[in-house]
Design a protein around this motif. Structure first.
Motif, PDB file in Angstrom:
ATOM      1  N   ILE A 176      -1.890  -0.179  11.497  1.00  0.00           N
ATOM      2  CA  ILE A 176      -2.201   0.715  10.379  1.00  0.00           C
ATOM      3  C   ILE A 176      -3.042   1.891  10.869  1.00  0.00           C
ATOM      4  CG2 ILE A 176      -3.417   0.895   8.158  1.00  0.00           C
ATOM      5  CD1 ILE A 176      -2.648  -2.093   7.714  1.00  0.00           C
ATOM      6  N   GLN A 190       6.400   4.309   4.923  1.00  0.00           N
ATOM      7  CA  GLN A 190       6.475   2.854   5.080  1.00  0.00           C
ATOM      8  C   GLN A 190       7.622   2.269   4.253  1.00  0.00           C
ATOM      9  OE1 GLN A 190       4.182   0.643   7.135  1.00  0.00           O
ATOM     10  NE2 GLN A 190       4.479   2.680   7.983  1.00  0.00           N
ATOM     11  N   LYS A 192       2.004  -6.385   6.035  1.00  0.00           N
ATOM     12  CA  LYS A 192       1.343  -5.269   6.739  1.00  0.00           C
ATOM     13  C   LYS A 192       1.774  -3.927   6.162  1.00  0.00           C
ATOM     14  CE  LYS A 192       2.706  -4.491  10.951  1.00  0.00           C
ATOM     15  NZ  LYS A 192       3.455  -3.207  10.764  1.00  0.00           N
ATOM     16  N   ALA A 212      -0.654  -1.152   4.478  1.00  0.00           N
ATOM     17  CA  ALA A 212      -0.678   0.242   4.964  1.00  0.00           C
ATOM     18  C   ALA A 212      -0.491   1.222   3.817  1.00  0.00           C
ATOM     19  CB  ALA A 212       0.424   0.447   6.011  1.00  0.00           C
ATOM     20  N   SER A 234      -3.376   3.888   2.780  1.00  0.00           N
ATOM     21  CA  SER A 234      -3.043   5.321   2.897  1.00  0.00           C
ATOM     22  C   SER A 234      -3.261   6.055   1.575  1.00  0.00           C
ATOM     23  CB  SER A 234      -1.598   5.503   3.365  1.00  0.00           C
ATOM     24  OG  SER A 234      -0.681   5.161   2.345  1.00  0.00           O
TER      25      SER A 234
END
Length: 307
Positions: free
Chosen positions: A22, A106, A265, A269, A273
């Protein structure tokens, strides 16, 4: 007592894996779209240079993993091919971060299983169970929905992100085919040791042609902002730590655990973010990303059950 120590060790590895993965995404985003450093190819070259140097130190001097050697010219050419595809995926991902929010980046990246399934079928003509392919429908549908609900949608950034995702999937399929014989198999750390210098050699002319003023601008930025060099070094080292921790987590956990952790994950992230960059998100966008992640989970489960 031993079980507690092992559990603590694995938790530490997972924490390192999450934070480094990340961290490198967020640092890339900060450098490329907020800080004023507009050179994604040069940034990738810095990552690969760090991976080459630190892989050599880790394997040859620290002996974290046994050193595996290249046994033939044919094996070298196969590794070089993988390196070029790997370069394309990293460069494409870094370019996309200039234009897209990390959360949307992502979401698109989560479609990797779709491209992996397509390339695997094209390369081997091996069919999966129909239910496995059916699980890929929400993976793609979720990204289509997320694209429609993304306030900062950028077509070129989206194309680069999709290209990077496809290249990443192609590399994993290609790796399975090219390095399938027992004599040619390399663990991911030794593969990184050999791929990284080749990547640097490929990226140097690309930087000179496509980013000719990079040294001049980087030096000027470094004089203006002393943190420039620290951020660049930290970013490059973090890129290597992400690879190392991924290898160690793979080694000390099961494939299923790794898949579940990988899905989580991506979600972590996205949340981090949004909190850091304050990029606007819509209910439609988040719904699309959620559908994609659920599709990836379903795909992994069907792969495990119907292998």
């Amino acid at each position: 007592m031993m079980l507690k120590k092992e559990a603590l060790f694995i938790c530490s590895l997972v924490t390192l894996w999450y934070s480094s993965n990340i961290g490198v995404i967020l640092l890339n985003k900060y450098l490329l779209s907020t800080y004023g450093f507009r050179f994604p190819i040069f940034l990738t070259m810095c990552h690969m240079s760090a991976c080459a140097a630190l892989s050599y130190i880790s394997i040859v001097f620290l002996k974290i993993v046994p050193h595996q050697t290249i046994k033939s010219r044919s094996q070298f050419y196969k590794i070089a091919t993988l390196s070029v595809v790997f370069c394309a995926s990293v460069v494409g991902g870094n370019i996309s971060l200039r234009y897209l929010a990390v959360s949307f980046n992502q979401a698109v990246g989560a479609t990797t299983p779709f491209f992996t399934a397509v390339f695997a079928y094209m390369a081997t003509l091996k069919r999966e169970a129909w239910v496995t392919y059916a699980a890929l429908v929400p993976v793609v549908a979720g990204v289509v929905i997320a694209s429609g609900g993304e306030p900062g949608f950028h077509l070129f950034g989206f194309i680069m992100c999709i290209s990077a995702t496809a290249a990443r999937a192609f590399k994993s399929v290609l790796q399975g085919i090219l390095l399938s014989s027992e004599g040619e198999k390399l663990n991911s750390m030794n593969l990184l040791l050999y791929m990284s210098p080749i990547a640097v050699v490929v990226l140097v002319p690309a930087v000179l042609i496509m980013e000719p003023n990079v040294i001049e601008v980087t030096t000027a930025l470094g004089r203006e902002k002393k943190s420039m060099w620290i951020l660049l070094l930290l970013n490059s080292v973090t890129a290597y730590v992400a690879n190392l921790s991924n290898f160690l987590v793979t080694k000390h956990t099961s494939a299923l655990t790794l898949q579940v952790l990988g899905n989580a994950k991506g979600a972590v992230a996205v949340v981090i973010s949004i909190l850091i960059f304050r990029n606007p998100v819509t209910v439609v966008g988040m719904a699309g990303y959620t559908i994609t992640v659920l599709g990836v989970v379903a795909y992994g489960e069907t792969k495990r059950r119907f292998r």
